[in-house]
Write a protein that holds these residues in place. Structure first.
Motif, PDB file in Angstrom:
ATOM      1  N   TRP A  85       7.112 -47.760  -0.920  1.00  0.00           N
ATOM      2  CA  TRP A  85       6.738 -46.492  -0.280  1.00  0.00           C
ATOM      3  C   TRP A  85       5.368 -46.033  -0.758  1.00  0.00           C
ATOM      4  CZ3 TRP A  85       5.499 -41.643  -2.072  1.00  0.00           C
ATOM      5  CH2 TRP A  85       5.428 -40.620  -1.118  1.00  0.00           C
ATOM      6  N   HIS A  86       5.127 -46.112  -2.057  1.00  0.00           N
ATOM      7  CA  HIS A  86       3.824 -45.719  -2.604  1.00  0.00           C
ATOM      8  C   HIS A  86       2.705 -46.559  -1.995  1.00  0.00           C
ATOM      9  CE1 HIS A  86       4.391 -42.786  -5.898  1.00  0.00           C
ATOM     10  NE2 HIS A  86       5.631 -43.230  -5.882  1.00  0.00           N
ATOM     11  N   ILE A  87       2.912 -47.862  -1.908  1.00  0.00           N
ATOM     12  CA  ILE A  87       1.880 -48.763  -1.385  1.00  0.00           C
ATOM     13  C   ILE A  87       1.633 -48.510   0.100  1.00  0.00           C
ATOM     14  CG2 ILE A  87       1.357 -51.190  -0.911  1.00  0.00           C
ATOM     15  CD1 ILE A  87       2.876 -51.840  -3.550  1.00  0.00           C
ATOM     16  N   ASN A  88       2.703 -48.394   0.881  1.00  0.00           N
ATOM     17  CA  ASN A  88       2.545 -48.172   2.316  1.00  0.00           C
ATOM     18  C   ASN A  88       1.868 -46.849   2.632  1.00  0.00           C
ATOM     19  OD1 ASN A  88       3.647 -50.601   3.154  1.00  0.00           O
ATOM     20  ND2 ASN A  88       5.727 -49.800   3.296  1.00  0.00           N
ATOM     21  N   ASN A  89       2.093 -45.850   1.795  1.00  0.00           N
ATOM     22  CA  ASN A  89       1.523 -44.526   2.027  1.00  0.00           C
ATOM     23  C   ASN A  89       0.263 -44.252   1.206  1.00  0.00           C
ATOM     24  OD1 ASN A  89       3.513 -42.981   3.874  1.00  0.00           O
ATOM     25  ND2 ASN A  89       4.831 -43.998   2.380  1.00  0.00           N
ATOM     26  N   ARG A  90      -0.200 -45.276   0.455  1.00  0.00           N
ATOM     27  CA  ARG A  90      -1.392 -45.138  -0.388  1.00  0.00           C
ATOM     28  C   ARG A  90      -1.286 -43.935  -1.334  1.00  0.00           C
ATOM     29  NH1 ARG A  90      -1.757 -49.645   1.050  1.00  0.00           N
ATOM     30  NH2 ARG A  90      -3.535 -50.676   2.025  1.00  0.00           N
ATOM     31  N   VAL A  91      -0.105 -43.762  -1.904  1.00  0.00           N
ATOM     32  CA  VAL A  91       0.162 -42.654  -2.821  1.00  0.00           C
ATOM     33  C   VAL A  91       0.038 -43.164  -4.258  1.00  0.00           C
ATOM     34  CG1 VAL A  91       1.881 -40.992  -3.615  1.00  0.00           C
ATOM     35  CG2 VAL A  91       1.708 -41.526  -1.179  1.00  0.00           C
ATOM     36  N   PRO A  92      -0.799 -42.539  -5.091  1.00  0.00           N
ATOM     37  CA  PRO A  92      -0.933 -42.986  -6.488  1.00  0.00           C
ATOM     38  C   PRO A  92       0.417 -43.009  -7.205  1.00  0.00           C
ATOM     39  CG  PRO A  92      -2.660 -41.420  -5.954  1.00  0.00           C
ATOM     40  CD  PRO A  92      -1.718 -41.425  -4.776  1.00  0.00           C
ATOM     41  N   PHE A  93       0.580 -43.993  -8.071  1.00  0.00           N
ATOM     42  CA  PHE A  93       1.809 -44.082  -8.852  1.00  0.00           C
ATOM     43  C   PHE A  93       1.816 -43.039  -9.964  1.00  0.00           C
ATOM     44  CE2 PHE A  93       1.246 -48.549  -7.436  1.00  0.00           C
ATOM     45  CZ  PHE A  93       2.440 -48.686  -6.738  1.00  0.00           C
ATOM     46  N   PRO A  94       2.974 -42.489 -10.281  1.00  0.00           N
ATOM     47  CA  PRO A  94       3.080 -41.705 -11.517  1.00  0.00           C
ATOM     48  C   PRO A  94       2.705 -42.582 -12.708  1.00  0.00           C
ATOM     49  CG  PRO A  94       5.039 -41.419 -10.154  1.00  0.00           C
ATOM     50  CD  PRO A  94       4.252 -42.541  -9.539  1.00  0.00           C
ATOM     51  N   GLU A  95       2.235 -41.957 -13.772  1.00  0.00           N
ATOM     52  CA  GLU A  95       1.875 -42.728 -14.951  1.00  0.00           C
ATOM     53  C   GLU A  95       3.093 -43.482 -15.505  1.00  0.00           C
ATOM     54  OE1 GLU A  95      -1.226 -41.140 -17.765  1.00  0.00           O
ATOM     55  OE2 GLU A  95      -0.513 -39.251 -16.902  1.00  0.00           O
ATOM     56  N   LYS A  96       2.808 -44.655 -16.066  1.00  0.00           N
ATOM     57  CA  LYS A  96       3.819 -45.480 -16.743  1.00  0.00           C
ATOM     58  C   LYS A  96       4.946 -45.889 -15.793  1.00  0.00           C
ATOM     59  CE  LYS A  96       4.330 -44.196 -21.214  1.00  0.00           C
ATOM     60  NZ  LYS A  96       4.634 -43.344 -22.385  1.00  0.00           N
ATOM     61  N   THR A  97       4.580 -46.235 -14.557  1.00  0.00           N
ATOM     62  CA  THR A  97       5.581 -46.676 -13.577  1.00  0.00           C
ATOM     63  C   THR A  97       5.898 -48.160 -13.762  1.00  0.00           C
ATOM     64  OG1 THR A  97       5.085 -45.005 -11.913  1.00  0.00           O
ATOM     65  CG2 THR A  97       5.985 -47.078 -11.122  1.00  0.00           C
ATOM     66  N   VAL A  98       7.193 -48.480 -13.742  1.00  0.00           N
ATOM     67  CA  VAL A  98       7.678 -49.845 -13.939  1.00  0.00           C
ATOM     68  C   VAL A  98       8.755 -50.161 -12.907  1.00  0.00           C
ATOM     69  CG1 VAL A  98       8.998 -51.346 -15.513  1.00  0.00           C
ATOM     70  CG2 VAL A  98       7.154 -49.925 -16.401  1.00  0.00           C
ATOM     71  N   VAL A  99       8.753 -51.409 -12.432  1.00  0.00           N
ATOM     72  CA  VAL A  99       9.820 -51.938 -11.576  1.00  0.00           C
ATOM     73  C   VAL A  99      10.365 -53.188 -12.252  1.00  0.00           C
ATOM     74  CG1 VAL A  99      10.367 -52.954  -9.333  1.00  0.00           C
ATOM     75  CG2 VAL A  99       8.797 -51.018  -9.459  1.00  0.00           C
ATOM     76  N   ILE A 100      11.682 -53.362 -12.234  1.00  0.00           N
ATOM     77  CA  ILE A 100      12.334 -54.507 -12.883  1.00  0.00           C
ATOM     78  C   ILE A 100      12.891 -55.445 -11.822  1.00  0.00           C
ATOM     79  CG2 ILE A 100      14.189 -55.231 -14.446  1.00  0.00           C
ATOM     80  CD1 ILE A 100      13.985 -52.294 -15.608  1.00  0.00           C
ATOM     81  N   THR A 101      12.484 -56.727 -11.878  1.00  0.00           N
ATOM     82  CA  THR A 101      13.014 -57.717 -10.933  1.00  0.00           C
ATOM     83  C   THR A 101      13.520 -58.942 -11.695  1.00  0.00           C
ATOM     84  OG1 THR A 101      10.931 -58.926 -10.552  1.00  0.00           O
ATOM     85  CG2 THR A 101      11.333 -56.977  -9.196  1.00  0.00           C
ATOM     86  N   ILE A 102      14.521 -59.593 -11.121  1.00  0.00           N
ATOM     87  CA  ILE A 102      15.090 -60.825 -11.677  1.00  0.00           C
ATOM     88  C   ILE A 102      15.152 -61.844 -10.545  1.00  0.00           C
ATOM     89  CG2 ILE A 102      17.070 -61.885 -12.823  1.00  0.00           C
ATOM     90  CD1 ILE A 102      17.849 -59.046 -13.796  1.00  0.00           C
ATOM     91  N   ASP A 103      14.612 -63.037 -10.764  1.00  0.00           N
ATOM     92  CA  ASP A 103      14.584 -64.059  -9.715  1.00  0.00           C
ATOM     93  C   ASP A 103      15.716 -65.067  -9.857  1.00  0.00           C
ATOM     94  OD1 ASP A 103      12.351 -62.892  -8.639  1.00  0.00           O
ATOM     95  OD2 ASP A 103      11.080 -64.670  -8.776  1.00  0.00           O
ATOM     96  N   ASP A 104      16.130 -65.593  -8.727  1.00  0.00           N
ATOM     97  CA  ASP A 104      17.041 -66.740  -8.583  1.00  0.00           C
ATOM     98  C   ASP A 104      18.516 -66.356  -8.502  1.00  0.00           C
ATOM     99  OD1 ASP A 104      14.924 -68.654  -8.629  1.00  0.00           O
ATOM    100  OD2 ASP A 104      14.862 -68.459 -10.801  1.00  0.00           O
TER     101      ASP A 104
END
Length: 355
Positions: A85-104
């Motif tokens: 949503w942030h990327i599509n709307n060009r909205v700056p991220f809040p400070e210290k933003t993290v996303v967690i992903t696990i592959d496979d």
């Protein structure tokens, strides 16, 4: 979710309607507490406590320590949906933003799940669709059902066959390559829907390998965001169809590297040569980058996996490495790093090429 929202306020006796644009601004303030521009770190994990896979696994104790670090240091751990949503709307991220992903979707994902539940963190699992629910090392159908019950989980597609698709275009007719990607993706989607009940909208490239044709096919198939394994953080100004992630695996699985990844800024790159995928020629006449805000940075260096770092030359609005040596490896990451004059932090950007 704010695009179609309208709020009516009465000011000095007059009814004023706040449009979607103003609501978007208000939503930023509510969501982040400020409009300060920042970056997001997307972490990528694979296996946990699997000593036979030292290059892709980390001890679950180390994973727990990393999640505790995020919690104790007030990191803003968000879902993949919010990131997009942030990327599509060009909205700056809040400070210290993290996303967690696990592959496979290995079975050891369940060990990580216990930790993530403890800290109440959202996370995403990109599933290798031929393996899950079938092969011994991968999540069972029952485990998938258990994961589905967690309200903060997202699932994504990691292909059906999990091949190095990005480099196959050189070995076959272009139309056959495109047909192969379409068939594999649709086959993965059919099994994904059978196991999880819906069609995926996020895709992580197997082995982190991609090319322009591959990207364009997935866009046309309706994917909202595509994820690499290029070790860099992301700006809200990037394309949703080539999103970097920081691998936290093997030798990069230590708390020291984890903290370094969190504290590395994202460089906004407007243009680079060569493009992703196969090199147009080898040796190249130059490697070239154009930054969105070049005056913010100094001490820039350009990187090639097999060649290392070289100080960048300024050539007008570009940062250039002229006449680099011939590439010998079949795969290289090209990148750039610069130091932010104001913060003193290093910012990086990487992408993948084939020879």
């Amino acid at each position: 979710m704010f695009r179609d929202l309208k709020v009516s306020l009465y000011l000095t006796g007059f009814k004023n309607t706040i449009t979607a644009g103003l609501i978007l601004i208000l939503s930023i303030l509510i969501y982040s507490g400020s409009v300060k521009a920042d970056y997001a770190t997307i972490l990528i994990y694979h296996k946990f406590d699997e000593e036979k896979s030292p290059s892709t696994s980390i001890p679950i104790e180390d994973f727990d320590n990393q999640m505790r670090y995020l919690k104790e240091n007030n990191y803003n751990v968000i879902s993949l949906e919010k990131l997009v949503w942030h990327i599509n709307n060009r909205v700056p991220f809040p400070e210290k933003t993290v996303v967690i992903t696990i592959d496979d979707g290995y079975r050891s994902t369940m060990k990580a799940f216990d930790v993530l539940k403890k800290y109440n963190f959202p996370f995403t699992v990109f599933l290798y669709m031929e393996g899950v629910g079938r092969y011994p090392d991968f999540l069972t159908k029952q485990q998938l059902e258990e994961l589905k019950k967690y309200p903060k989980i997202t699932f994504g597609n990691h292909s059906y066959a999990h091949k190095r698709f990005g480099r196959l275009i050189k070995k076959m007719d272009r139309d056959k390559f495109r047909d192969l990607i379409i068939k594999d993706t649709k086959k993965a989607e059919e099994r994904f829907k059978k196991l999880l009940g819906y069609r995926p909208v996020y895709y992580a490239f197997p082995y982190g390998e991609y090319n322009r044709d591959y990207i364009e096919i997935l866009k046309k198939l309706g994917y909202k965001a595509l994820f690499t394994q290029d070790p860099a953080n992301v700006s809200h100004n990037i394309s949703p169809f080539l999103i970097h992630r920081q691998p936290i695996v093997g030798n990069w699985g230590s708390l020291k590297h984890f903290i370094k990844a969190l504290k590395t800024e994202a460089l906004d790159v407007e243009y680079h040569y060569p493009d992703v995928g196969f090199l147009p020629q080898n040796p190249l006449p130059y490697i070239k980058f154009k930054l969105r805000d070049p005056e913010k940075y100094h001490r820039c260096e350009i990187y090639v996996s097999e060649l290392g770092w070289k100080w960048a030359e300024k050539e007008g609005e570009y940062l250039v490495w002229k006449n680099p040596p011939e590439f010998k490896r079949d795969k290289n990451r090209i990148g750039i790093k610069c130091r932010d004059k104001k913060t003193g932090k290093v910012g990086t950007y990487f992408y993948l090429t084939f020879n």
